[in-house]
Design an enzyme around this catalytic site. Structure first.
Site, PDB file in Angstrom:
ATOM      1  N   CYS A  33       7.205  -0.389   6.227  1.00  0.00           N
ATOM      2  CA  CYS A  33       6.648   0.788   5.564  1.00  0.00           C
ATOM      3  C   CYS A  33       7.699   1.303   4.582  1.00  0.00           C
ATOM      4  O   CYS A  33       8.881   1.381   4.925  1.00  0.00           O
ATOM      5  CB  CYS A  33       6.341   1.858   6.611  1.00  0.00           C
ATOM      6  SG  CYS A  33       5.664   3.370   5.917  1.00  0.00           S
ATOM      7  N   LEU A  34       7.245   1.634   3.379  1.00  0.00           N
ATOM      8  CA  LEU A  34       8.198   2.121   2.372  1.00  0.00           C
ATOM      9  C   LEU A  34       8.882   3.413   2.817  1.00  0.00           C
ATOM     10  O   LEU A  34       9.968   3.739   2.317  1.00  0.00           O
ATOM     11  CB  LEU A  34       7.485   2.340   1.031  1.00  0.00           C
ATOM     12  CG  LEU A  34       6.924   1.071   0.374  1.00  0.00           C
ATOM     13  CD1 LEU A  34       6.111   1.435  -0.863  1.00  0.00           C
ATOM     14  CD2 LEU A  34       8.040   0.094   0.024  1.00  0.00           C
ATOM     15  N   GLN A  67       3.081   9.897   1.494  1.00  0.00           N
ATOM     16  CA  GLN A  67       4.369   9.230   1.275  1.00  0.00           C
ATOM     17  C   GLN A  67       5.029   9.654  -0.033  1.00  0.00           C
ATOM     18  O   GLN A  67       6.212   9.376  -0.240  1.00  0.00           O
ATOM     19  CB  GLN A  67       4.188   7.705   1.265  1.00  0.00           C
ATOM     20  CG  GLN A  67       3.840   7.143   2.632  1.00  0.00           C
ATOM     21  CD  GLN A  67       3.720   5.642   2.560  1.00  0.00           C
ATOM     22  OE1 GLN A  67       2.687   5.109   2.189  1.00  0.00           O
ATOM     23  NE2 GLN A  67       4.790   4.944   2.878  1.00  0.00           N
ATOM     24  N   HIS A 111      -3.161   0.595   8.140  1.00  0.00           N
ATOM     25  CA  HIS A 111      -1.827   1.217   8.085  1.00  0.00           C
ATOM     26  C   HIS A 111      -1.860   2.453   7.183  1.00  0.00           C
ATOM     27  O   HIS A 111      -1.383   3.529   7.562  1.00  0.00           O
ATOM     28  CB  HIS A 111      -0.823   0.178   7.558  1.00  0.00           C
ATOM     29  CG  HIS A 111       0.562   0.697   7.312  1.00  0.00           C
ATOM     30  ND1 HIS A 111       1.669   0.223   7.975  1.00  0.00           N
ATOM     31  CD2 HIS A 111       1.030   1.651   6.456  1.00  0.00           C
ATOM     32  CE1 HIS A 111       2.755   0.879   7.551  1.00  0.00           C
ATOM     33  NE2 HIS A 111       2.385   1.745   6.617  1.00  0.00           N
ATOM     34  N   GLU A 112      -2.445   2.291   5.989  1.00  0.00           N
ATOM     35  CA  GLU A 112      -2.485   3.422   5.049  1.00  0.00           C
ATOM     36  C   GLU A 112      -3.389   4.538   5.581  1.00  0.00           C
ATOM     37  O   GLU A 112      -3.068   5.727   5.439  1.00  0.00           O
ATOM     38  CB  GLU A 112      -2.957   2.959   3.660  1.00  0.00           C
ATOM     39  CG  GLU A 112      -2.098   1.870   3.021  1.00  0.00           C
ATOM     40  CD  GLU A 112      -0.607   2.189   3.017  1.00  0.00           C
ATOM     41  OE1 GLU A 112      -0.239   3.372   2.975  1.00  0.00           O
ATOM     42  OE2 GLU A 112       0.200   1.242   3.092  1.00  0.00           O
ATOM     43  N   HIS A 155      -1.604   6.812   7.887  1.00  0.00           N
ATOM     44  CA  HIS A 155      -0.729   7.793   7.240  1.00  0.00           C
ATOM     45  C   HIS A 155      -1.461   9.127   7.015  1.00  0.00           C
ATOM     46  O   HIS A 155      -0.850  10.194   7.083  1.00  0.00           O
ATOM     47  CB  HIS A 155      -0.259   7.291   5.872  1.00  0.00           C
ATOM     48  CG  HIS A 155       0.990   6.469   5.915  1.00  0.00           C
ATOM     49  ND1 HIS A 155       2.201   6.969   6.339  1.00  0.00           N
ATOM     50  CD2 HIS A 155       1.230   5.179   5.560  1.00  0.00           C
ATOM     51  CE1 HIS A 155       3.121   6.025   6.249  1.00  0.00           C
ATOM     52  NE2 HIS A 155       2.568   4.925   5.781  1.00  0.00           N
ATOM     53  N   GLY A 168       0.831  -1.199   0.000  1.00  0.00           N
ATOM     54  CA  GLY A 168       0.000   0.000   0.000  1.00  0.00           C
ATOM     55  C   GLY A 168       0.863   1.244   0.000  1.00  0.00           C
ATOM     56  O   GLY A 168       2.062   1.186   0.323  1.00  0.00           O
TER      57      GLY A 168
HETATM   58 ZN   LIG Z   1       3.482   3.087   5.505  1.00  0.00          ZN
END
Ligand SMILES: [Zn+2]
Length: 155
Positions: A92-93, A51, A134-135, A138, A46
Site C-alpha cells: 500500500c502506498l 490516501q 483493497h481500495e 480504504h 490503486g
Molecule cells: Zn492502500
C-alpha cells in the site's frame, strides 16, 4: 494538475470512514486527475481519496493492469464478491516497504458512479478484484495493518 501528498503511516487518519460524494463538479474532476497523476508517478495499482487526505468515497484503480486506465469509482458499493483468493501479498502506498497477506474474494462486482455522476457496474477477477477490494476498504478506514497479516522477509 498537481501531485498530491500521500498520507503515510497515519493509522488514526487512515482509520476514518469517508463520506459519500454528493457534488459532481470541476473540483471533483480536478481531484481525480490529481490522483491519477499521483498514482502514475508512484507506479501503484490503486489510490483512494483518504490516501491524499480527502475523506470522500472515491478511488481509482488500474483496471487493465498496465497503467493505461486508472478508472474512477465514486460512492462504490459491492454488488457481489465470490470465491476465495489468498495467493497474493499486498502493499500500500500509505505503508511503504511493507507487505501483508490478505484473503480476498476472487471475483467482485461493484456499482459506482463516474466523474459525471453516471452509475456503472464493473466486474473484475483475481488481481484487479483484489485491487478494487483493497481500495474499497480504504473508504471504510480499513487498511492493511488491520485487515492483513504482515509478511516479513524471514517468514
Ligand atoms: Zn492502500
Amino acid at each position: 494538475m498537481a501531485l498530491r501528498k500521500i498520507v503515510k503511516n497515519d493509522l488514526e487518519f487512515l482509520g476514518k470512514k469517508s463520506r459519500p460524494v454528493t457534488v459532481f463538479d470541476e473540483k471533483l474532476a480536478a481531484l481525480i486527475e490529481d490522483m491519477r497523476e499521483t498514482l502514475r508517478k508512484e507506479e501503484g495499482a490503486g489510490l483512494a481519496a483518504p490516501q491524499v487526505g480527502i475523506l470522500r468515497r472515491i478511488f481509482i484503480a488500474d483496471i487493465h493492469c498496465d497503467g493505461s486506465i486508472y478508472k474512477e469509482f465514486i460512492n462504490p458499493e459491492i454488488i457481489s464478491a465470490t470465491g476465495k483468493n489468498d495467493r497474493y501479498y499486498e502493499g500500500c502506498l500509505s505503508f511503504p516497504g511493507r507487505s501483508f497477506n490478505v484473503t480476498r474474494a476472487h471475483k467482485v462486482t461493484m456499482r459506482a458512479q463516474d466523474v459525471k455522476g453516471e452509475f456503472f457496474e464493473f466486474t473484475a477477477e483475481d488481481f484487479v478484484a483484489r485491487c478494487l477490494l483493497h481500495e474499497f476498504d480504504h473508504l471504510n478506514g480499513l487498511t492493511l495493518p488491520i485487515v492483513g497479516k504482515e509478511v516479513f522477509e524471514n517468514d
